[in-house]
Design a protein around this motif. Sequence first.
Motif, PDB file in Angstrom:
ATOM      1  N   GLU A  91    -122.170 -18.182   8.824  1.00  0.00           N
ATOM      2  CA  GLU A  91    -123.317 -17.290   8.578  1.00  0.00           C
ATOM      3  C   GLU A  91    -124.579 -17.922   9.150  1.00  0.00           C
ATOM      4  O   GLU A  91    -124.943 -19.043   8.806  1.00  0.00           O
ATOM      5  CB  GLU A  91    -123.464 -17.071   7.079  1.00  0.00           C
ATOM      6  N   LEU A  92    -125.246 -17.217  10.037  1.00  0.00           N
ATOM      7  CA  LEU A  92    -126.473 -17.723  10.640  1.00  0.00           C
ATOM      8  C   LEU A  92    -127.611 -17.660   9.618  1.00  0.00           C
ATOM      9  O   LEU A  92    -127.940 -16.595   9.109  1.00  0.00           O
ATOM     10  CB  LEU A  92    -126.829 -16.899  11.886  1.00  0.00           C
ATOM     11  N   TRP A 107    -128.606 -27.155  24.284  1.00  0.00           N
ATOM     12  CA  TRP A 107    -129.065 -27.997  25.387  1.00  0.00           C
ATOM     13  C   TRP A 107    -129.962 -27.215  26.350  1.00  0.00           C
ATOM     14  O   TRP A 107    -131.042 -27.644  26.705  1.00  0.00           O
ATOM     15  CB  TRP A 107    -127.823 -28.538  26.105  1.00  0.00           C
ATOM     16  N   GLU A 108    -129.511 -26.032  26.764  1.00  0.00           N
ATOM     17  CA  GLU A 108    -130.280 -25.239  27.721  1.00  0.00           C
ATOM     18  C   GLU A 108    -130.485 -23.841  27.166  1.00  0.00           C
ATOM     19  O   GLU A 108    -129.543 -23.064  27.069  1.00  0.00           O
ATOM     20  CB  GLU A 108    -129.549 -25.166  29.059  1.00  0.00           C
ATOM     21  N   ASN A 109    -131.693 -23.525  26.790  1.00  0.00           N
ATOM     22  CA  ASN A 109    -131.998 -22.188  26.275  1.00  0.00           C
ATOM     23  C   ASN A 109    -133.499 -21.975  26.422  1.00  0.00           C
ATOM     24  O   ASN A 109    -134.294 -22.784  25.955  1.00  0.00           O
ATOM     25  CB  ASN A 109    -131.591 -22.081  24.814  1.00  0.00           C
ATOM     26  N   SER A 110    -133.869 -20.891  27.025  1.00  0.00           N
ATOM     27  CA  SER A 110    -135.286 -20.647  27.287  1.00  0.00           C
ATOM     28  C   SER A 110    -136.047 -20.200  26.047  1.00  0.00           C
ATOM     29  O   SER A 110    -137.262 -20.220  26.026  1.00  0.00           O
ATOM     30  CB  SER A 110    -135.433 -19.585  28.387  1.00  0.00           C
ATOM     31  N   CYS A 111    -135.356 -19.778  24.997  1.00  0.00           N
ATOM     32  CA  CYS A 111    -136.029 -19.280  23.793  1.00  0.00           C
ATOM     33  C   CYS A 111    -135.670 -20.125  22.576  1.00  0.00           C
ATOM     34  O   CYS A 111    -136.419 -21.004  22.179  1.00  0.00           O
ATOM     35  CB  CYS A 111    -135.655 -17.824  23.524  1.00  0.00           C
ATOM     36  N   VAL A 112    -134.510 -19.813  22.011  1.00  0.00           N
ATOM     37  CA  VAL A 112    -134.083 -20.490  20.792  1.00  0.00           C
ATOM     38  C   VAL A 112    -133.551 -21.867  21.139  1.00  0.00           C
ATOM     39  O   VAL A 112    -132.709 -22.017  22.021  1.00  0.00           O
ATOM     40  CB  VAL A 112    -132.998 -19.666  20.061  1.00  0.00           C
ATOM     41  N   LYS A 113    -134.037 -22.889  20.480  1.00  0.00           N
ATOM     42  CA  LYS A 113    -133.607 -24.250  20.770  1.00  0.00           C
ATOM     43  C   LYS A 113    -132.616 -24.775  19.727  1.00  0.00           C
ATOM     44  O   LYS A 113    -131.910 -25.726  19.976  1.00  0.00           O
ATOM     45  CB  LYS A 113    -134.832 -25.175  20.809  1.00  0.00           C
ATOM     46  N   MET A 114    -132.600 -24.178  18.547  1.00  0.00           N
ATOM     47  CA  MET A 114    -131.724 -24.683  17.501  1.00  0.00           C
ATOM     48  C   MET A 114    -131.336 -23.543  16.567  1.00  0.00           C
ATOM     49  O   MET A 114    -132.105 -22.616  16.327  1.00  0.00           O
ATOM     50  CB  MET A 114    -132.403 -25.807  16.711  1.00  0.00           C
ATOM     51  N   LYS A 115    -130.120 -23.630  16.010  1.00  0.00           N
ATOM     52  CA  LYS A 115    -129.640 -22.662  15.036  1.00  0.00           C
ATOM     53  C   LYS A 115    -129.056 -23.413  13.851  1.00  0.00           C
ATOM     54  O   LYS A 115    -128.508 -24.502  13.996  1.00  0.00           O
ATOM     55  CB  LYS A 115    -128.572 -21.751  15.648  1.00  0.00           C
ATOM     56  N   ILE A 116    -129.195 -22.795  12.669  1.00  0.00           N
ATOM     57  CA  ILE A 116    -128.686 -23.401  11.442  1.00  0.00           C
ATOM     58  C   ILE A 116    -127.686 -22.424  10.822  1.00  0.00           C
ATOM     59  O   ILE A 116    -128.001 -21.258  10.591  1.00  0.00           O
ATOM     60  CB  ILE A 116    -129.816 -23.711  10.448  1.00  0.00           C
ATOM     61  N   TYR A 117    -126.468 -22.912  10.563  1.00  0.00           N
ATOM     62  CA  TYR A 117    -125.394 -22.071  10.052  1.00  0.00           C
ATOM     63  C   TYR A 117    -124.877 -22.591   8.715  1.00  0.00           C
ATOM     64  O   TYR A 117    -124.850 -23.798   8.463  1.00  0.00           O
ATOM     65  CB  TYR A 117    -124.209 -22.047  11.024  1.00  0.00           C
ATOM     66  N   LYS A 118    -124.447 -21.656   7.893  1.00  0.00           N
ATOM     67  CA  LYS A 118    -123.662 -21.977   6.711  1.00  0.00           C
ATOM     68  C   LYS A 118    -122.205 -21.713   7.087  1.00  0.00           C
ATOM     69  O   LYS A 118    -121.833 -20.607   7.444  1.00  0.00           O
ATOM     70  CB  LYS A 118    -124.071 -21.090   5.531  1.00  0.00           C
ATOM     71  N   PHE A 119    -121.348 -22.766   7.017  1.00  0.00           N
ATOM     72  CA  PHE A 119    -119.954 -22.573   7.399  1.00  0.00           C
ATOM     73  C   PHE A 119    -118.987 -22.951   6.278  1.00  0.00           C
ATOM     74  O   PHE A 119    -117.775 -22.792   6.424  1.00  0.00           O
ATOM     75  CB  PHE A 119    -119.627 -23.359   8.669  1.00  0.00           C
ATOM     76  N   LEU A 120    -119.526 -23.451   5.147  1.00  0.00           N
ATOM     77  CA  LEU A 120    -118.719 -23.714   3.965  1.00  0.00           C
ATOM     78  C   LEU A 120    -119.275 -22.912   2.800  1.00  0.00           C
ATOM     79  O   LEU A 120    -120.480 -22.719   2.694  1.00  0.00           O
ATOM     80  CB  LEU A 120    -118.729 -25.202   3.595  1.00  0.00           C
ATOM     81  N   SER A 121    -118.387 -22.427   1.917  1.00  0.00           N
ATOM     82  CA  SER A 121    -118.854 -21.678   0.747  1.00  0.00           C
ATOM     83  C   SER A 121    -118.482 -22.403  -0.521  1.00  0.00           C
ATOM     84  O   SER A 121    -117.592 -23.262  -0.516  1.00  0.00           O
ATOM     85  CB  SER A 121    -118.227 -20.283   0.739  1.00  0.00           C
TER      86      SER A 121
END
Length: 560
Positions: free
Chosen positions: A297-298, A546-560
């Motif tokens: 989940e983003l 590494w290479e993205n003109s807009c978003v540089k980082m994303k945070i995810y929930k992957f455990l519940s």
Amino acid sequence: MAQAQAQDVIRCQYCEDEPALFQCLPCGDELCSKCKVFHLKSKVPSGHKIISFSESLDPSNMIKMCEKHPTKPYEVCCEDCQVPVCIICIEETHGKHTIGKMKNLYEEQKTSMVKELHQLKNQFKLQVTQTLAEAKSGKSKLKKSHEKVRSRMSEEAKQLIDQITAMLNKTLQESKDDEEKEEAEISKYETKLEVFQQQLEKIIEKYENLTQNGHPADLILYRKQSPHTVKNLTLPDRIEITPLSFKSRKLQDMTQFGDLLKTKIRYQKVGIPAITDDGDQSWKPEQTNKKLLVKPELLHKVDIKNKSNELYHVECVDETKAYVSGSGPGILLIDTLGKELENVITEVQPRGLAVMFDDSLIFSTGSKGTILKVSHDKKMSTFVKDKYNLRGLCCTKSGDILACTGPGDTARVVRYRSSGEKIQEIVHNHNGKKLYSYPRFVCENINGDVCVADRSNPDKLVVVNMDGEFRFNYHGKTGHLKYTFFTSLEIATDSLGHILISDCLNNVLHLISKDGEFISFLLTQDVLRPRGLSIDKSDNLWIGEWENSCVKMKIYKFLS
């Protein structure tokens, strides 16, 4: 000898001269060939049924007298009550019930019992044996870890001499007392497992006797009295031991010799195997506090302003902020909204980031051979000065610092204490072969394993235990890959022991178990050139692109 052998021969009950070769089941008489003819001429209400001695060994041909009416044999079964009955039983109790052949019910119950016997021998017995072995191995590791910790505490004590002798002795005694209590607990647990193992052997022996040599009536009566023997069995909890560790303190901060992080002993419920129609067994999963989400989940998309396109490193401080660095000098502390909280000015590009127990930031400088420390008042000092090219960094649960060095002949993982003192170099496996070619990133697993992303053409993940003993390599997994080769860049581990590896060129994360077994690919369509990885205290996954003109980082929930 001849006389003794002659005495062993069963004689005909009528003529008492000839060997008995036959038996009349209703009468129970043992007959020779001649007397058999005369016996058949006699009339009895139930009639005669004469079989050879070899046939009489078949359980279905054995005579079993009724427990309620000892003079009458069991001849048939009541299908409604699922019990063997004699003629009088039918007249008295089962007259209106469905009566069937004993052999049919026997074969049905035997088939079911054989399946359960297979389960007992191949699941329960094996599981108990393995669990007992784990407990014994855990106790051995526990003893070694106590000895190792006491040795390390003694080394620390030599530097502090008389001032800390009293505190040292107190802490050593505490470790010994704890060891005795822990060993006693595990010994008690071993006894419990051994008792269960003995009970299991008795049940197995009973099942084998009933299914192989016993009379059908005995098997049916046993099933009537104990129809849920296997279903009601509850396997003992599995033991899980987290060895204790030790964290030293600086003299001016001490009120005692150091922090003794206690051993953790937990017991896990073991799933009961279920028998399917074809006899296969499948184990129910163990209960855990957390589990993998089907789809991560983003939580946040973070745009990092004033930073080049290439983002290399992410290091969480807590659930709300993290340090990041890229292809040039400087380190930023940002929050989940991308707000810049702090700007650490550096002369060179950081090659690795880590946050120590006191939340101080450290970073490596590559070919300069130093690890620099940034204190809370923003002062920068040299934490480590070494001859090696220092790159990836990790702070362990004991407070030690792990650093990657290399490439080439200097490729290794170095362990430093929180004071900066070098205490270990991991270079070769047990055969003397070099473990690494170009170790770039390092992290520690929940069981203290040292996990290293090695750029070795082809790339691989190398995992050794805390003593530097080789455990396994992971060379990637095909499927969902843009390229056939595996590019291991940064790595991270979560609270369940999973190891996550960023495969930058293939735009995917590899998720494997703490023992190197591939589990799945993560975020195959959602990230662009993932490189920097970090997992915060809530098991949220921070991914630098590494290479993205807009978003540089994303945070995810992957455990519940």
